[in-house]
Design an enzyme around this catalytic site. Structure first.
Site, PDB file in Angstrom:
ATOM      1  N   LYS A 144      12.966  44.901  27.224  1.00 55.25           N
ATOM      2  CA  LYS A 144      11.823  44.258  28.128  1.00 55.25           C
ATOM      3  C   LYS A 144      10.875  45.670  28.462  1.00 55.25           C
ATOM      4  CE  LYS A 144       9.952  41.642  31.849  1.00 55.25           C
ATOM      5  NZ  LYS A 144      10.243  40.707  32.878  1.00 55.25           N
TER       6      LYS A 144
ATOM      7  N   ARG B 184       1.501  37.361  36.108  1.00 49.10           N
ATOM      8  CA  ARG B 184       1.355  37.932  37.451  1.00 49.10           C
ATOM      9  C   ARG B 184       0.443  36.949  38.097  1.00 49.10           C
ATOM     10  NH1 ARG B 184       3.012  44.120  36.437  1.00 49.10           N
ATOM     11  NH2 ARG B 184       4.740  43.620  35.177  1.00 49.10           N
TER      12      ARG B 184
ATOM     13  N   LYS C 185       6.877  48.695  37.542  1.00 52.08           N
ATOM     14  CA  LYS C 185       8.199  48.398  37.113  1.00 52.08           C
ATOM     15  C   LYS C 185       8.691  49.357  36.264  1.00 52.08           C
ATOM     16  CE  LYS C 185       7.427  43.426  38.108  1.00 52.08           C
ATOM     17  NZ  LYS C 185       7.722  42.006  37.730  1.00 52.08           N
TER      18      LYS C 185
ATOM     19  N   GLU D  95      20.073  49.354  24.671  1.00 56.08           N
ATOM     20  CA  GLU D  95      20.292  48.112  25.466  1.00 56.08           C
ATOM     21  C   GLU D  95      20.873  46.926  24.808  1.00 56.08           C
ATOM     22  OE1 GLU D  95      19.867  47.673  28.752  1.00 56.08           O
ATOM     23  OE2 GLU D  95      18.132  48.931  29.392  1.00 56.08           O
TER      24      GLU D  95
ATOM     25  N   LYS E   9      10.432  42.047  24.391  1.00 58.05           N
ATOM     26  CA  LYS E   9       9.058  41.468  24.968  1.00 58.05           C
ATOM     27  C   LYS E   9       8.396  42.641  25.299  1.00 58.05           C
ATOM     28  CE  LYS E   9       8.226  39.162  29.357  1.00 58.05           C
ATOM     29  NZ  LYS E   9       8.619  38.822  30.575  1.00 58.05           N
TER      30      LYS E   9
ATOM     31  N   SER F 200       2.161  36.526  28.099  1.00 55.34           N
ATOM     32  CA  SER F 200       0.673  35.800  28.398  1.00 55.34           C
ATOM     33  C   SER F 200      -0.761  36.905  28.256  1.00 55.34           C
ATOM     34  CB  SER F 200       0.645  36.081  29.990  1.00 55.34           C
ATOM     35  OG  SER F 200       0.943  37.227  30.642  1.00 55.34           O
TER      36      SER F 200
ATOM     37  N   TYR G 118       3.218  30.531  24.599  1.00 62.77           N
ATOM     38  CA  TYR G 118       2.429  29.465  25.303  1.00 62.77           C
ATOM     39  C   TYR G 118       1.640  28.726  24.186  1.00 62.77           C
ATOM     40  CZ  TYR G 118       3.611  32.785  28.994  1.00 62.77           C
ATOM     41  OH  TYR G 118       4.253  33.412  29.825  1.00 62.77           O
TER      42      TYR G 118
END
Ligand code: PBG
Length: 322
Positions: free
Chosen positions: A193, A203, A215, A231, A246, A272, A311
């Site tokens: 991610k 957000r 982040k 990972e 992602k 998004s 979505y």
């Protein structure tokens, strides 16, 4: 000319027969924004998507199921007054997410319920982990994530999906689930991610942006791909059932690399900002919605994704139905 590749494209019958990648509603996971409010609220930066009330979510899932959607993932907007630095509301058994899981499972027992595990919707700092003196505390956060995962499993979640990017959380959650007898609850790890600007509209949708800082000490650097494979190895060793990349569209090379590095199913999240970007051009009449959405999803599958969180899930499922 001995080779004329166009011969294999000359009719729909031949093209359809030799297509290498196809889409179906079984590949889609539909992300839903939920809140306690009495009404559904439009999300400005995601035209066509709403933050759903407890009744609204039942209506929306009803429509999606009708179109062939078999999996949804929940993202809660939590009232500011319930946010704390340790994200305590994230494991309240009476909280919005466990109640919604129970309501959806009661109505659609066959629906695969995925839940997001991370503290950001519940954190007064807007971070996925506990913040102390400007730093994210990894191991203390994992303890809370374990509580959150158990809370979701007890409510009936089928798949727990940690999106927080703390080290060691997959193993901690796996062990805790097994200790409580939830050996059949799966873990879909957000493995690679990225610290991406494409999460902006999400957000907004949840009012979950970090109050300070960014982040980057937990989400990955967009310049890296070898790190994604590290990972993958860790999440595999720690007991993940599926791994995720992602965002999706701008990271097709990462999806491909991850696909080649693991035998586990690979998921990709068309986030998004990808939705907002496509939708902005669509509402302006600059792109053909149906064609561009199905093409974007096909590209993500072609890169190597089995599942796609998108979505556009209900719309795409509707078009694929014909
Ligand atoms: C939070 C989380 C985020 C998304 C999914 N889970 C946002 C973030 O990490 O800041 C983003 C999804 C999207 O943009 O559609 N742990």
């Amino acid at each position: 000319m001995l080779s004329r590749p166009r011969r294999n494209r000359k009719s729909a019958a031949i093209r359809d027969a030799i297509r290498e990648t196809w889409l179906g509603p079984e590949h889609f996971v539909y992300p839903l924004f939920i809140h306690e409010g009495g009404e559904d609220l439009e999300i400005k930066s995601m035209p066509g998507k709403r933050r759903l009330s407890p009744e609204g979510v039942l209506a929306e899932v009803g429509k999606a199921v009708e179109l062939g959607i078999r999996s949804v993932v929940l993202f809660p907007a939590i009232d500011e007054s319930l946010k704390t630095s340790a994200g305590d509301e994230s494991h309240n058994p009476e909280g919005l997410v466990p109640r919604t899981i129970a309501a959806l499972k009661a109505r659609w027992p066959e629906l695969s319920m995925v839940t997001d595990v991370a503290l950001d919707p519940y954190s007064s700092d807007g971070h996925d982990g506990i913040v102390k003196d400007g730093r994210i505390l990894n191991d203390e956060t994992v303890e809370v994530l374990v509580e959150q995962a158990l809370c979701h499993a007890r409510a009936g979640a089928d798949v727990i999906s940690p999106s927080d990017m703390m080290d060691g959380r997959i193993q901690a959650i796996r062990e805790a689930l097994d200790d409580e007898g939830f050996t059949e609850v799966s873990i879909l790890a957000y493995t690679a991610k990225y610290a991406s600007a494409f999460y902006g509209p999400f957000r907004d949708a949840l009012d979950s942006a970090p109050k300070s800082g960014d982040k980057k000490t937990y989400q990955m650097d967009p310049g890296n791909v070898r790190e994604a494979l590290r990972e993958v190895m860790l999440d595999e060793d720690e007991g993940a059932d599926m791994v995720m990349v992602k965002p999706a569209g701008p990271y097709l090379d990462v999806i491909r690399a991850v696909r080649e590095a693991t035998t586990l199913p690979v998921a990709a999240y068309q986030v998004s900002g990808e939705y907002a970007m496509l939708k902005a051009a669509i509402v302006n009449g600059w792109l053909d919605e149906r064609k561009v959405v199905l093409e974007s999803l096909t590209a993500i599958r072609r890169a190597g994704a089995d599942l796609i969180l998108t979505y556009f899930a209900p719309e795409a499922a509707g078009w694929l139905k014909g």
